[in-house]
Design an enzyme around this catalytic site. Structure first.
Site, mmCIF file in Angstrom:
data_model
loop_
_atom_site.group_PDB
_atom_site.id
_atom_site.type_symbol
_atom_site.label_atom_id
_atom_site.label_comp_id
_atom_site.label_asym_id
_atom_site.label_seq_id
_atom_site.Cartn_x
_atom_site.Cartn_y
_atom_site.Cartn_z
ATOM 1 N N CYS A 116 -16.296 0.947 -20.352
ATOM 2 C CA CYS A 116 -15.923 0.898 -18.929
ATOM 3 C C CYS A 116 -15.603 -0.504 -18.434
ATOM 4 O O CYS A 116 -15.096 -0.667 -17.329
ATOM 5 C CB CYS A 116 -17.028 1.499 -18.071
ATOM 6 S SG CYS A 116 -17.240 3.252 -18.365
ATOM 7 N N HIS A 256 -16.348 -1.108 -10.710
ATOM 8 C CA HIS A 256 -16.169 0.049 -11.592
ATOM 9 C C HIS A 256 -16.891 1.232 -10.953
ATOM 10 O O HIS A 256 -18.001 1.086 -10.441
ATOM 11 C CB HIS A 256 -16.751 -0.265 -12.973
ATOM 12 C CG HIS A 256 -16.850 0.941 -13.848
ATOM 13 N ND1 HIS A 256 -15.762 1.730 -14.138
ATOM 14 C CD2 HIS A 256 -17.920 1.514 -14.469
ATOM 15 C CE1 HIS A 256 -16.155 2.729 -14.915
ATOM 16 N NE2 HIS A 256 -17.448 2.629 -15.123
ATOM 17 N N ASN A 286 -15.616 8.979 -12.729
ATOM 18 C CA ASN A 286 -15.536 7.775 -13.567
ATOM 19 C C ASN A 286 -14.368 7.932 -14.548
ATOM 20 O O ASN A 286 -14.460 8.687 -15.515
ATOM 21 C CB ASN A 286 -16.865 7.615 -14.314
ATOM 22 C CG ASN A 286 -16.912 6.369 -15.175
ATOM 23 O OD1 ASN A 286 -15.892 5.710 -15.402
ATOM 24 N ND2 ASN A 286 -18.090 6.057 -15.680
#
Ligand code: UT7
Length: 331
Positions: A116, A256, A286
């Site tokens: 990520c 994020h 996500n």
């Protein structure tokens, strides 16, 4: 002469049409809309449907849109870095495939894998090619087709992830705008908590690995959460401290989007209110490498030249970091 800095001069993003809502997930696994919203902030996520479509099909419209809106010809791009954990193929790189599909005939490129945190790793890497004077037009893509590695019978992961991505153009600037500073970290001892067990060289694909569902994301959520809350906030605080930036100096946090609670903790550590935090996790979940470019794209019109923005991410590996950017243009 003022020093050359890498300025983001355009951003474009793309999400597939199909919306996988919490209500639909309630029918697939033992979960509730209430649990998902209260624990993560997510209401729906996008899924790329269709046989034979991969992550480059998410990235392609973003790159094409980026070229169009910045008035850049495909053959002007010199380098493309594709940040993803869901490459079209094990090899060749999705960067090669995307350059071919988008007609970037003069560009070379490579894939960058940092879970990520991939997009901020990629942006940091790309900025060096600009700052050194090596290149004048570099594209950084962050995109993932997470639905290709998610087990839709595992309620602890299938509620979180979605498909989507975006791309930014980096060009040199001597006006004091662009990427000002970056802090990047990794700690491979965290790999046990978030990984994909099979398909790599340690455990190549076999009937047994497929039967054991080992080609999907495995996450032990609690330890990842604890590490993420602390380290994403620490990285954001560090980039402020070492550049003497106060909370008032910061116009936007671009975090994020893994879990709203991790984002809230980071904003609180930075001393900034929620009005300065880009948050779209409720609509996309996500998207791994896609989250930060998706935010920049959706907030682009509100960004003004000279705005101080902090990008921050945390991901599997573990990997994490933060970047201080002075926005380079008014749209
Ligand atoms: O993107 C980069 C890295 N990833 C992250 O940053 C993610 C970090 N982790 C998280 O965001 C959170 O840990 C999760 C959202 C994954 C999970 O939330 P949590 O508050 O940590 O829940 P938990 O894993 O501790 O589970 C609590 C309970 C458990 O039940 P028991 O053992 O208390 O009876 C789980 O089985 O919630 C249960 N549970 C669910 N219940 C309803 C787990 N998933 C679900 C679900 N629906 N989808």
């Amino acid at each position: 002469m003022s020093k050359i800095q890498a300025a983001i001069t355009g951003v474009e993003a793309y999400v597939p049409e199909y919306r996988l809502t919490n209500q639909e997930l309630e029918k697939m696994v033992d979960t509730t809309d209430e649990w998902i919203v209260s624990r993560t902030g997510i209401k729906e996520r996008r899924i790329l449907k269709g046989e034979g479509l991969g992550v480059t099909d998410i990235a392609l419209p973003a790159v094409q849109g980026l070229l169009k809106k910045t008035g850049t010809r495909a053959e002007e791009i010199e380098l493309l870095i594709f940040c993803t954990v869901t490459a079209d193929l094990i090899f060749p790189a999705s960067a090669n495939i995307l350059c071919d599909k988008a007609g970037l005939t003069k560009a070379w490129g490579f894939d960058l894998q940092a879970a990520c945190s991939g997009f901020i790793y990629g942006l940091t890497t790309a900025s060096k090619f600009i700052e050194s004077g090596t290149y004048k037009k570099v594209i950084v893509v962050g995109a993932d087709k997470m639905s290709s590695i998610i087990d839709y019978t595992d309620r602890s992961t299938c509620i979180i992830f979605g498909d989507g991505g975006g791309a930014v153009l980096l060009e040199p600037s001597t006006e004091g705008v662009g990427i000002q500073d970056a802090v990047m970290f990794s700690d491979g001892s965290g790999r046990q908590y978030l990984h994909q067990k099979a398909g790599g060289s340690v455990k190549p694909p076999s009937h047994a690995t497929v039967d054991a569902r080992e080609h999907f994301v495995f996450q032990d959520g609690q330890p990842v959460f604890k590490f993420a809350v602390k380290n994403m906030a620490d990285a954001a605080a560090l980039i402020m401290e070492r550049n003497q930036l106060s909370a008032e100096d910061i116009k936007w946090l671009v975090p994020h989007q893994a879990n709203k609670r991790i984002i809230d903790a980071t904003a609180s550590r930075m001393g900034i209110g929620s009005e300065k935090v880009m948050l779209n996790i409720q609509r996309y979940g996500n998207t791994t490498n896609g989250t930060i470019p998706l935010c920049l794209y959706e907030w682009e019109k509100q960004l003004k030249k000279g705005d101080n923005i902090v990008l921050a991410a945390f991901g599997g590996g573990f990997t994490w970091g933060a970047i201080w950017v002075k926005w380079a243009y008014n749209s």
